[in-house]
Write a protein that holds these residues in place. Sequence first.
Motif, short mmCIF file in Angstrom:
data_model
loop_
_atom_site.label_atom_id
_atom_site.label_comp_id
_atom_site.label_asym_id
_atom_site.label_seq_id
_atom_site.Cartn_x
_atom_site.Cartn_y
_atom_site.Cartn_z
N GLY A 144 4.55 6.51 7.42
CA GLY A 144 2.89 6.27 7.44
C GLY A 144 2.30 6.08 8.56
N PHE A 200 1.72 6.78 -6.74
CA PHE A 200 1.47 7.58 -7.20
C PHE A 200 1.24 8.89 -7.47
N SER A 201 1.93 9.25 -5.80
CA SER A 201 2.23 10.58 -6.00
C SER A 201 3.29 11.29 -6.90
N GLU A 251 -5.97 -1.45 -6.02
CA GLU A 251 -6.56 -1.21 -4.53
C GLU A 251 -7.84 -1.95 -3.85
N GLU A 281 -3.15 1.64 -10.23
CA GLU A 281 -3.77 1.51 -8.48
C GLU A 281 -4.85 0.74 -8.70
N THR A 284 6.76 2.72 4.70
CA THR A 284 5.23 2.43 5.48
C THR A 284 5.37 2.94 6.94
N GLN A 334 2.15 1.48 -3.64
CA GLN A 334 1.10 1.98 -4.58
C GLN A 334 1.06 3.82 -3.85
N GLN A 335 0.97 4.06 -2.95
CA GLN A 335 0.94 5.23 -2.92
C GLN A 335 2.04 6.18 -3.36
N LYS A 336 3.40 5.93 -3.20
CA LYS A 336 4.20 6.54 -3.18
C LYS A 336 4.23 6.54 -5.24
N GLN A 375 0.91 -1.03 0.24
CA GLN A 375 -0.07 0.11 -0.01
C GLN A 375 0.81 1.09 0.17
N ALA A 376 1.54 1.52 0.93
CA ALA A 376 2.93 2.30 0.56
C ALA A 376 4.12 2.59 -0.07
#
Length: 852
Positions: free
Chosen positions: A444, A267-268, A310, A306, A441, A263-265, A260-261
């Motif tokens: 966060g 995306f950013s 998700e 993503e 991770t 994927q978030q990164k 998840q971390a």
Amino acid sequence: MRSAQHREAGRTEHRAGRPGAYGAMLEEDTDQTYENVLAEIQSFELPIEATLRTPEDKFWMDLWKTISSATNMSVYDDQPNSHKKFMEKLDACIRNHDKEIEKMCNFHHQGFVDAITELLKVRTDAEKLKVQVTDTNRRFQDAGKEMIVQTEDIIRCRIQQRNITTVVEKLQLCLPVLEMYSKLKEQMSAKRYYSALKTMEQLENVYFPRVSQYRFCQLMIENLPKLREDIKEISMSDLKDFLESIRKHSDKIGETAMKQAQQQKAFSIALQKQNNVKFGKNMYINHDRITEEKREIILRHILEEEDENEEEVLTVQDLVDFSPVYRCLHIYSVLGDEETFENYYRKQRKKQARLVLQPQSSMHETVDGYRRYFTQIVGFFVVEDHILHVTQGLVTRAYTDELWNMALSKIIAVLRAHSSYCTDPDLVLELKNLIVIFADTLQGYGFPVNRLFDLLFEIRDQYNETLLKKWAGVFRDIFEEDNYSPIPIVSEEEYKIVTSKFPFQDPDLEKQSFPKKFPMSQSVPHIYIQVKEFIYASLKFSESLHRSSTEIDDMLRKSTNLLLTRTLNSCLLNLIRKPHIGLTELVQIIINTTHLEQACKYLEDFITNITNISQETVHTTRLYGLSTFKDARHAAEGEIYTKLNQKIDEFVQLADYDWTMSEPDGRASGYLMDLINFLRSIFQVFTHLPTNNDYAAMSGKVAQTACMSACQHLSTTLMQMLLDSELKQISMGAVQQFNLDVIQCELFASSEPVPGFQGDTLQLAFIDLRQLLDLFMVWDWSTYLADYGQPASKYLRVNPNTALTLLEKMKDTSKKNNIFAQFRKNDRDKQKLIETVVKQLRNLVNGMSQHT
């Protein structure tokens, strides 16, 4: 009471025979008895006269007066017979009272007889009354028997009715207790332990006090603590199962959280790239620029991935059932033993933390070992963070911070130790990426990770070391595969291929027609490409370190400097010192280093384009290629001179002079002619070096230095041959033959094998040999001795010690071989001249020694 006792005592004494008894007692101890009686009489208290109501009291009053008067009299008179008189008066008093008693009895006797008579009359009436009462009672008893029976039945019914009412009331009071207890049993069977504890509280606080007097209630009360202990044990068992479950699922939990971390990164980063495109910033992907449309396609693709991922990503609640810990916490809270539960939970989790932080011994061998290590740790702390936020007091922020600090120190120590075993830069890079994801991770979740990024800087140095080792092997392979000859090109396509790999610019070469050659060998473009690849590899590690572009630029330049100054320079030096590298290869290496040195400015531009940091920045680090390649050139030049001299020594070792020959061969020695031909061919290579721009000056300087060094070394070697201590004698014929060889050397020097020497500069390398040989060939000792020490001397370069050594070797030869026999026939003074010259030379040598 006390007066009654005295009266009874008086009667007893009177009946006992009064004088005789007292007399016997007085005979034993008269004085003591008297004192005792006197003391008792004086202490005796009698009621006042007003209280005297009976004759008996009056009697005792009279007796007291008599005794008191007799006592006082006897005391005050102090007569010898006072005791006797006292006793006599006492006896008289007693007799008087006896008479009064008798009179009183006689006075009341008739009244007593009358009372008895009347009592006998009443006796008959009493018997009649008794009979009547008995008969009346009998009749009354007979009449009340039936009533008594009915009354007893009524009483019995009333008692039963009252008992039934009492039972009903008590049952109504007990039934709710029994129902609640039955409900408690059902809750226990259904494993609803928290509800069961609440039911127990109701029983204890509400229901049991109502029926506490019953035995079954006492049994229930006694059973509740056991039920509570059973609930505690069952809850603790569930907690242990929960702890075991989260230990097993730590990998999956950590993997999910890290995913998840990541994927978030991603995306950013995608959003940042899109913003950079909108603002017109230059971004490089795969070493090339891409258009805005391609970037938008990539962004759209990332966003779609993503969305797909998700849906598949599970949360920690989906992977682990936390209900056991909630139930256990609530149960222990209700039982008032929450502190015990908290201590147990934290103790067990600390044990699990130590197990999680213990790495496998082979963890450093593969990236999967590191990934498994990180996922377990992340899973552990994700669970702790979840427990922190969903419970109150079980896990505190201070506890998690303490646990994280302990874990962080252990993690850093483990990574520092295991990463030191990594020799593969790709593995180190993957480890860095894992550490970054691991840190992001946990960051966060609120855990501080600055120390992990500090560790990454340590690992970055190690990564650079592994890169340097890897690129050292790459450079060695490039040097091994190189043929050390200029790159030939036969077409424009080949020319563009080379120039696309290496920034070479030469207008003269561009004007030449095909086929033509680049001045450098094939290794130069390969090395340049590999240096760029090294910069890219170093840049990969610098990404995601949360550092500014200036810091990344500085890191890239420093690592590139290490590559140039240490790795590449070391490989060049090792290459230069290899035995199989010949003189032509060394010359080509010098040319290659010059091109690589000039290419350093393009490498700086390359770094600038990557980091967007201008070279005009104050603190920008410069590349040290200039000094690096200059040192390599100097080493190559020195190796050229050394190898050339070694080759000269090899030829000279082939010399086979006959030092006792009487006549020369008339031609130079074969070894020397071979040596000269070799030197000509070697220096011919320098004449074919590129003549454009700075290369001509560089190659000319190297050629001149090499030629001068070779001639000087050859001259020195020939001089050492003449003066060798193992050479005991030399004939004039040998000197003449040696002179022929030196003449060939001088001819070689005068033929200008390397252009650029002024006048006879190269011939001066043999001036010492020439003057020495001329001195012996002409036999001009008078001139030498006369002009010695003069600046304009013809034999200025001849050392007296050298001349003496050679002359003594020729003198010994004349004695053994009778070489000077003809001189003795022609001129006997010749031998004396030699003796004189030897003496004078020795004087000069001794004078020089004393002066020194």
